[in-house]
Design an enzyme around this catalytic site. Structure first.
Site, short mmCIF file in Angstrom:
data_model
loop_
_atom_site.label_atom_id
_atom_site.label_comp_id
_atom_site.label_asym_id
_atom_site.label_seq_id
_atom_site.Cartn_x
_atom_site.Cartn_y
_atom_site.Cartn_z
N ARG A 21 38.26 35.76 47.94
CA ARG A 21 37.18 35.29 47.06
C ARG A 21 36.20 34.39 47.80
O ARG A 21 35.00 34.58 47.71
CB ARG A 21 37.75 34.59 45.83
CG ARG A 21 38.48 35.53 44.88
CD ARG A 21 39.13 34.78 43.75
NE ARG A 21 40.06 33.79 44.29
CZ ARG A 21 40.48 32.72 43.65
NH1 ARG A 21 40.07 32.49 42.42
NH2 ARG A 21 41.33 31.89 44.20
N ASN A 39 39.97 36.64 40.91
CA ASN A 39 41.24 37.35 40.95
C ASN A 39 41.51 37.91 39.57
O ASN A 39 41.11 37.33 38.56
CB ASN A 39 42.39 36.40 41.32
CG ASN A 39 42.40 36.05 42.79
OD1 ASN A 39 41.83 36.74 43.61
ND2 ASN A 39 43.06 34.96 43.11
#
Length: 95
Positions: A21, A39
């Site tokens: 990320r 996520n």
């Protein structure tokens, strides 16, 4: 008429716990893209990204590889028109 486009991505493989990320946020900002990444509870990573088509393609290609420790097995992609709703690129909470 805007040339901006949107891509929604679902990235599968070893993509959580490997800085995917944060690395994707840095890549998106480097490319001048906006949107978000998070996520998912199933172990995948999801991203919605907007910007110039050429920059989007570079970002999507990057997502097929990810950061050094990632092992991407599949990237699902849906394209659409940009909405302009994002100011920057952020890391969101898990969905």
């Amino acid at each position: 008429m805007s040339t901006q486009r949107r891509a929604t991505l679902r990235i599968q493989g070893t993509v959580q716990g490997v800085s995917f990320r944060e690395s994707s946020r840095a890549e998106a900002l480097r490319l001048g893209l906006s949107g978000w990444v998070r996520n998912r509870s199933d172990g995948s990573v999801e991203a919605t990204v907007e910007g110039e088509p050429a920059a989007l393609e570079v970002f999507v290609s990057w997502c097929h590889q990810g950061p050094r420790l990632a092992r991407v097995t599949h990237v699902a992609r849906t394209d659409g028109d940009a909405t302009g709703e994002f100011r920057t690129f952020t890391v969101e909470r898990t969905s």
